[in-house]
Design an enzyme around this catalytic site. Structure first.
Site, PDB file in Angstrom:
ATOM      1  N   HIS B  35     -21.793  19.992 -32.810  1.00  0.00           N
ATOM      2  CA  HIS B  35     -21.255  19.807 -33.936  1.00  0.00           C
ATOM      3  C   HIS B  35     -20.889  21.140 -34.390  1.00  0.00           C
ATOM      4  O   HIS B  35     -19.906  21.340 -35.218  1.00  0.00           O
ATOM      5  CB  HIS B  35     -22.213  18.862 -34.857  1.00  0.00           C
ATOM      6  N   LYS B 100     -28.452   7.310 -35.675  1.00  0.00           N
ATOM      7  CA  LYS B 100     -29.764   6.205 -36.168  1.00  0.00           C
ATOM      8  C   LYS B 100     -30.216   7.085 -37.677  1.00  0.00           C
ATOM      9  O   LYS B 100     -30.168   8.275 -37.724  1.00  0.00           O
ATOM     10  CB  LYS B 100     -30.748   6.215 -35.123  1.00  0.00           C
TER      11      LYS B 100
END
Lengths: 274, 172
Positions: B35, B100
């Protein structure tokens, strides 16, 4: 069987299979929940059979290896050889068991992968008897990141301890893969409390009143399996306690995901190279 | 409600927070370090290194692949750590995220503004997701090891919608 082979087998098995008590607790939770919470538990139970049949780790985060070598005072021991045994056995287990290489060096800089999932964290302590017990936790970091340490006032008492644990889970919410298992270390110094919060996972004996009360209070938070809400936010709490200073009450909390992966190996008579 | 999502997709407005969603098709895998690199690369070059529009990013880092399988254990990692990068990537067209745990307020706002989607895969269920993965190849940053960007082909990946395109967040 050679000590090395026993350790390799135990560690690989721990990456694919949960302890009997953990499976029982997950099955009971499945019976109790409904809706999306039940869907999550169904996936968890399915996952356990899939990892067993495919012979791959049940979770991709095979963790940072945490080891506690409990050495009997009457055991034969060559501590340098024991360390070597632990490290070489783990290196082989990680390769054979297809563990992810999750360990990096230069933690606040380059963070380059060590490439072999080593080093483990190893703690040594003395105990009674003539055996050496090796305890292993495959410690995933989604849950480890939710762990905490609180230096309470000495007058905070039992309620203060309970609140420190419950607050930790309030902050954690759905992040650590609930329903979780919790290790709590109370007393000692700051560092000792933290180590006890991991040793607690290897406690023997029945759940104490304090452990049950903490579990029930966490379960009232309605985090539920996968954060979907429900009765089961925690499946088990283990507390270990030692003397501390008149001025303090250290409380350390290790949060462990539902995948409570642990292994124990007893080296009968000790270990001095054979 | 149970529903299906085929990726890449141009329409996921039929999915509501709380729905069980079975995802099939193409998934791009990226986590923490990837990222960081994606954001700096896009800022530097002004273009995305793989097509964002209609595609999804899956927060995951697999364990090694067993012979004969497409991928190793491959469940989701905690999404929260990607929160600081996600609004920027969403503004560049990467609207669907799978991970999650909960997201920050800023991610919820970005999902709402751009009509995105956040799905939660089942934490810890790495073997289950491996059994639903048909193929995997490394796309970017191979030097990141288990954190490299991968392209997966998956079938019936079970997830739950946590933030839908209207910005509705699932609350237990």
């Amino acid at each position: 069987m050679k000590a090395e082979e026993v350790i390799i087998d135990a560690v690989i098995e721990a990456s694919r299979k949960l302890p009997f008590d953990a499976v029982k607790a997950l099955e009971k939770a499945y019976e109790e929940e409904e809706g999306n919470s039940k869907v999550v538990l169904k996936a968890i139970l399915d996952n356990l059979s899939i990892s067993k049949s495919l012979e791959i780790p049940l979770c991709q985060d095979t963790g940072m290896m945490w080891c506690w070598a409990e050495i009997g005072r009457n055991a034969r021991v060559d501590i340098v050889k024991l360390e070597k045994l632990i490290e070489t056995s783990l290196a082989k287990a990680f390769k054979k068991g297809l563990f992810r290489t999750s360990v990096v060096r230069d933690a606040m800089g380059e963070r380059s992968n060590t490439g072999d999932n080593l080093p483990p964290v190893i703690n040594y302590s003395l105990t009674s008897g003539s055996d050496i017990t090796l305890h292993f936790l495959l410690k995933g970091f989604g849950s480890e990141n939710c762990s905490s340490l609180t230096m309470l006032n000495p007058t905070a008492g039992r309620e203060g301890v309970i609140e420190a644990v419950v607050d930790t889970m309030k902050r954690a919410g759905a992040k650590p893969c609930p329903p979780v298992f919790i290790g709590v270390g109370v007393g000692g110094t700051m560092d000792r409390a933290a180590v006890m919060s991991k040793e607690a996972f290897f406690k023997r004996g029945k759940e104490t009143d304090l452990e049950r009360e903490i579990k029930e209070r966490i379960n009232k938070l309605n985090i539920g399996p996968g954060g979907m809400g429900g009765k089961n936010s925690s499946l088990g709490v283990f507390v270990k306690e030692e003397p501390t200073h008149i001025a303090g009450l250290p409380v350390a909390v290790t949060v462990n995901c539902w995948a409570e992966r642990k292994a124990e190996v007893v080296l009968l008579g000790g270990y001095d190279g054979d | 409600m149970e529903t299906k999502l085929f990726l890449p997709s141009q329409n996921w407005s039929h999915i509501h927070s709380g729905d069980i969603v079975y995802v099939s098709g193409k998934l791009y895998v990226a986590r923490d370090q990837a990222h960081k690199l994606l954001v700096s690369e896009i800022k530097e070059k002004g273009e995305t290194p793989f097509p964002f529009e209609g595609n999804a990013v899956y927060y995951m880092g697999p364990s090694p692949t067993k012979e004969g399988m497409a991928i190793g254990s491959s469940g989701p990692t905690t999404s929260r750590r990607m929160d600081e990068f996600s609004p920027f990537l969403i503004s560049k067209g990467l609207k669907i995220m799978i991970g999650k745990g909960p997201r920050s307020e800023k991610v919820v706002e970005a999902v709402k503004e751009y009509g995105g989607l956040y799905l939660q895969a089942f934490g810890g269920c790495g073997a289950l997701y491996a059994s639903r993965t048909l193929s995997s190849r490394t796309l970017l940053y191979p030097f990141l090891g288990p954190e490299a960007v991968l392209e997966l082909e998956v079938k019936d990946f079970p997830t739950i919608c946590i933030i839908d395109s209207r910005g509705e967040v699932f609350k237990p």
